[in-house]
Design a protein around this motif. Structure first.
Motif, PDB file in Angstrom:
ATOM      1  N   VAL A 276     -34.503  44.651 106.643  1.00 20.82           N
ATOM      2  CA  VAL A 276     -33.460  44.759 105.628  1.00 20.82           C
ATOM      3  C   VAL A 276     -33.939  44.140 104.315  1.00 20.82           C
ATOM      4  O   VAL A 276     -33.649  44.633 103.222  1.00 20.82           O
ATOM      5  N   GLU A 277     -34.704  43.058 104.420  1.00 18.87           N
ATOM      6  CA  GLU A 277     -35.203  42.383 103.226  1.00 18.87           C
ATOM      7  C   GLU A 277     -36.120  43.294 102.411  1.00 18.87           C
ATOM      8  O   GLU A 277     -36.045  43.347 101.182  1.00 18.87           O
ATOM      9  N   VAL A 278     -36.991  44.010 103.110  1.00 16.40           N
ATOM     10  CA  VAL A 278     -37.905  44.920 102.420  1.00 16.40           C
ATOM     11  C   VAL A 278     -37.118  46.057 101.773  1.00 16.40           C
ATOM     12  O   VAL A 278     -37.382  46.449 100.635  1.00 16.40           O
ATOM     13  N   HIS A 279     -36.153  46.590 102.503  1.00 18.21           N
ATOM     14  CA  HIS A 279     -35.351  47.673 101.924  1.00 18.21           C
ATOM     15  C   HIS A 279     -34.604  47.197 100.687  1.00 18.21           C
ATOM     16  O   HIS A 279     -34.456  47.942  99.713  1.00 18.21           O
ATOM     17  N   ALA A 280     -34.137  45.948 100.711  1.00 18.17           N
ATOM     18  CA  ALA A 280     -33.422  45.408  99.553  1.00 18.17           C
ATOM     19  C   ALA A 280     -34.311  45.423  98.310  1.00 18.17           C
ATOM     20  O   ALA A 280     -33.838  45.658  97.193  1.00 18.17           O
TER      21      ALA A 280
END
Length: 769
Positions: A60-64
């Protein structure tokens, strides 16, 4: 820091320059998501990209970090296709379609990186128009047509104006009905004629209007000094188009120096108001595109499997009756009725999967049955053809879906190799029935032409069976899901499984039948390895002889083979019942979509070749005996070779789970890890220890990984340029061993070569979170 996105500009530069932009982001989000974006807007598109990245195991962090990029790309697409006047939009680029999207992405990337395009959360759709039809404005001069097009667009709520009529596609005409697309206006000069539109008239004519401005005979004579008669003929060809509305809008005069005033006077006349009303009435008659998620049911099977029987008219009739009963018994279901569509490949002369894609785009909510054998090379295409739909495979029962393993092959030169092994997800019993069904079809009776009159029909069936090589029954469905999810699609967490064999245990196949099938698969595999297609070599002596053997053995045992199959009504009932169940539950997304199945897959932290402590201990003792420098290094580091792993309570820094890291989740997506390394899982690997690198903080052994396992399977290339086993550390993290080669070059670590590399066996493994 770049304020418009809140992340470091250097990070953006590394992420976004085209040569570093990941292939999957470009292809499955930016390209494949174009259609979704045009239909659903930027906010929904951003959620779509999150779903894609989640399916790849991206955090999720990378997608953010990627979200500002996706929002800005969505904004750029909306503005470009909306005809927005922005200084950063280059109208000399090719049309923004799946074919030419890279031209735009290369143009867009530095604009985003430098903060020229800022992601505005308010941008969520193409326009505010609810218009659902297409208007083509035709005038003698193109600039006049544009002025009229702009006025019509404004009066209809901001309909998107398409700049080049010859770049209109089927996709544009389907998408204009979507809730957030808002129709379509094109403009052109009369001279080009209506040829480019004719190919769309049959399907989309009832949602098209033609507005001819000053194209009557009098205007053409007044405004043109040459080619008058030809232009009159072209104008007539525009009027003859079989579209819903064709209107002439004329003006009494045309002052050359007051074009804008002339247009203003014309478009405020009663005649123009009536035209606008008629255009709006046309749109109101057109049903909006139903963007609910539908089904694409397909058959990963071979000829003779019974797919056409399952998709036949009796099945459709029964299925329609079942769906009607379902709707009548449940008021909620009645409001959610869906169109049942069956496309039979044998009846379809055009390219099949593009046609599936076209129909699915027009009826996204439909229950679509693709009556065509779909081997592995078609699974990728399925995702694109499905659009927003859920892909559902139809598979035979467990006795048919049972791994067949074959040893040996026959080459085109007549040689045989007994060491090669190959395997398939279907049983020989399944192949025997499919082959028998094809060869017992009366001559010239099969709609697809595959019956006993075809010279090489038996080898065609064998060849189809061979297309599934190197897939086991156990991983058959996982392979399907993986391929479809890689392509950005949704695959159902459960398949439709129909009974194929009679109940009870199956008797063995006759020995001569079994041997003939095995020899046929050996021949097909050997020819395929040598890039020869046996179905195209009917005069090849070996292929011809094999075709004859297959026909003879089928003729000899056809009564026995046919006794093994279940009757058609049983298979049809299974098929109808399960599709009805899918139709009933499709509005509850979690019940059938792969979201649940994906979550059941454990997250893979790393792929490793695990080494036992005992094996590494023995290798180290041999190493110290062979290379005295290694022993001295151990003494310097305070490592006692005799007591390795005997008692680690003193926290001596020895790594407790020695391994070679082949892939790490931060460098590979979950999809990439599974597709690349699953085939090697559990295999034994004979690696070679060729060096020892160390400093005061960390030590590791350099290793060489072979290309094949001891079982004979291919070993993927190590994802780490420095293949090694971290052995010891002190006050640092184990992953810092990756920097040892660099530290050696800098003179901050030491390296010792092992002149006689030491063999060390390990096993491929996944480390889960």
């Amino acid at each position: 820091v770049n304020n418009h996105v809140g992340i470091n500009t250097n990070d953006l530069s590394l992420m976004l320059k085209m040569k570093f932009l990941p292939y999957m982001i470009r292809t499955f989000c930016c390209r494949n998501g174009l259609n979704f974006l045009t239909q659903n807007g930027v906010a929904a598109f951003t959620k779509y990209t999150m779903k894609m990245m989640n399916s790849w195991g991206i955090s999720v962090e990378v997608h953010a970090k990627w979200q500002p990029f996706f929002r800005s790309w969505g904004q750029y697409v909306c503005e470009y296709l909306n005809g927005a006047d922005r200084p950063y939009i280059d109208r000399t680029l090719p049309p923004l379609t799946a074919e030419f999207y890279l031209n735009h992405l290369e143009h867009f990337t530095p604009l985003f990186e430098n903060g020229i395009i800022k992601c505005e959360n308010s941008v969520d759709s193409f326009n505010n128009s609810t218009y659902k039809a297409m208007v083509v404005v035709v005038a003698i001069e193109k600039n006049i047509a544009l002025l009229i097009a702009k006025h019509i667009s404004e009066k209809l709520g901001g309909v998107y104006i398409h700049e080049k009529l010859n770049t209109i596609t089927e996709e544009h005409l389907i998408n204009m009905r979507a809730e957030k697309s808002g129709g379509l206006i094109a403009y052109t000069s009369i001279e080009g004629g209506p040829k480019v539109l004719k190919k769309f008239i049959k399907v989309h004519g009832k949602s098209m209007s033609i507005i001819l401005f000053d194209c009557d005979d009098h205007s053409i004579e007044s405004l043109l000094s040459s080619d008058v008669q030809r232009m009159k003929g072209v104008a007539k060809s525009w009027r003859k188009l079989r579209v819903d509305v064709v209107k002439d809008v004329a003006s009494s005069s045309f002052p050359e120096t007051q074009e804008d005033m002339h247009i203003k006077n014309t478009i405020t006349t009663k005649g123009m108001k009536e035209v606008l009303m008629e255009l709006q009435n046309l749109s109101d008659k057109i049903p909006a595109l139903d963007n609910r998620q539908g089904l694409l049911v397909f058959f990963p099977s071979i000829p003779g499997s019974g797919k056409s029987t399952l998709s036949s008219s009796p099945t459709r009739s029964t299925l329609n009756n079942m769906l009607k009963k379902l709707n009548d018994s449940d008021p909620v279901q009645k409001l959610m009725q869906r169109k049942l569509i069956v496309l039979v490949s044998d009846e379809h002369k055009k390219r099949y999967w593009p046609e599936v894609k076209r129909i699915r785009a027009e009826y996204p909510e439909s229950l679509f049955i693709a009556d065509k054998n779909a081997p592995p090379n078609a699974w990728w295409t399925l995702a694109e053809s499905a659009g927003n739909g859920i892909v559902v495979p139809v598979i035979p029962d467990g006795k048919a879906l049972s791994t067949t393993r074959i040893l040996g092959m026959y080459t085109p030169t007549g040689d045989s190799c007994n060491e090669t092994s190959h395997y398939y997800p279907f049983s020989l019993h399944y192949l025997a029935i499919c082959l028998t069904r094809v060869l017992t079809r009366p001559s010239k009776t099969h709609i697809g032409g595959l019956d006993n009159s075809v010279l090489n029909s038996a080898m065609i069936v064998i060849n189809f069976f061979g297309l599934y090589q190197h897939i086991t029954a156990d991983d058959f469905l996982d392979k399907i899901r993986l391929r479809i999810e890689q392509a950005g699609g949704d695959c159902a967490s459960t398949a439709i499984q129909v009974r194929f064999f009679v109940s009870g245990d199956l008797p063995d196949l006759p020995v001569d039948f079994s041997e003939t099938l095995i020899d046929a698969l050996r021949l097909r595999y050997g020819y395929n390895k040598n890039k020869k297609d046996p179905t195209r070599l009917s005069l090849d002596p070996a292929v011809k002889a094999m075709e004859q053997r297959l026909r003879e053995v089928v003729e000899k045992h056809k009564i026995f083979i046919c006794s093994l199959q279940v009757d058609e009504s049983t298979s049809r009932k299974d098929f109808v019942d399960q599709i009805t169940h899918f139709a009933k539950t499709i509005n509850n997304e979690n019940s059938i979509i792969t979201g649940n199945s994906k979550n059941n897959l454990k997250f893979i932290r790393l792929v490793s070749i695990d080494i036992s402590q005992a094996a590494l201990h023995d290798a180290i003792k041999e190493m110290v005996y062979q290379e005295s420098e290694v022993g001295k290094a151990f003494e310097y580091l305070g490592i006692d070779v005799k007591t390795l792993w005997v008692d680690n309570k003193s926290n001596n820094g020895i790594i407790q789970k020695p391994h070679v890291t082949m892939a790490y989740h931060k460098e590979f997506s979950q999809v990439e890890i599974r597709s690349k390394f699953s085939g090697a899982l559990g295999n034994t690997v004979d690696i070679s220890v060729s060096g020892f690198l160390w400093n005061e903080s960390i030590a590791a052994f350099t290793v060489e990984v072979p290309t094949t396992s001891m079982e004979g399977n291919k070993i993927p290339v190590c994802g780490n340029k420095f293949a090694h086993i971290t052995f010891w550390k002190k006050g640092v993290k184990a992953f810092e061993s990756n920097s040892l080669p660099f530290l050696v070059e800098q003179g901050r670590a030491s390296s010792i070569d092992i002149h006689h590399p030491i063999s060390l066996k390990g096993k491929f493994n996944f480390w889960h979170v």
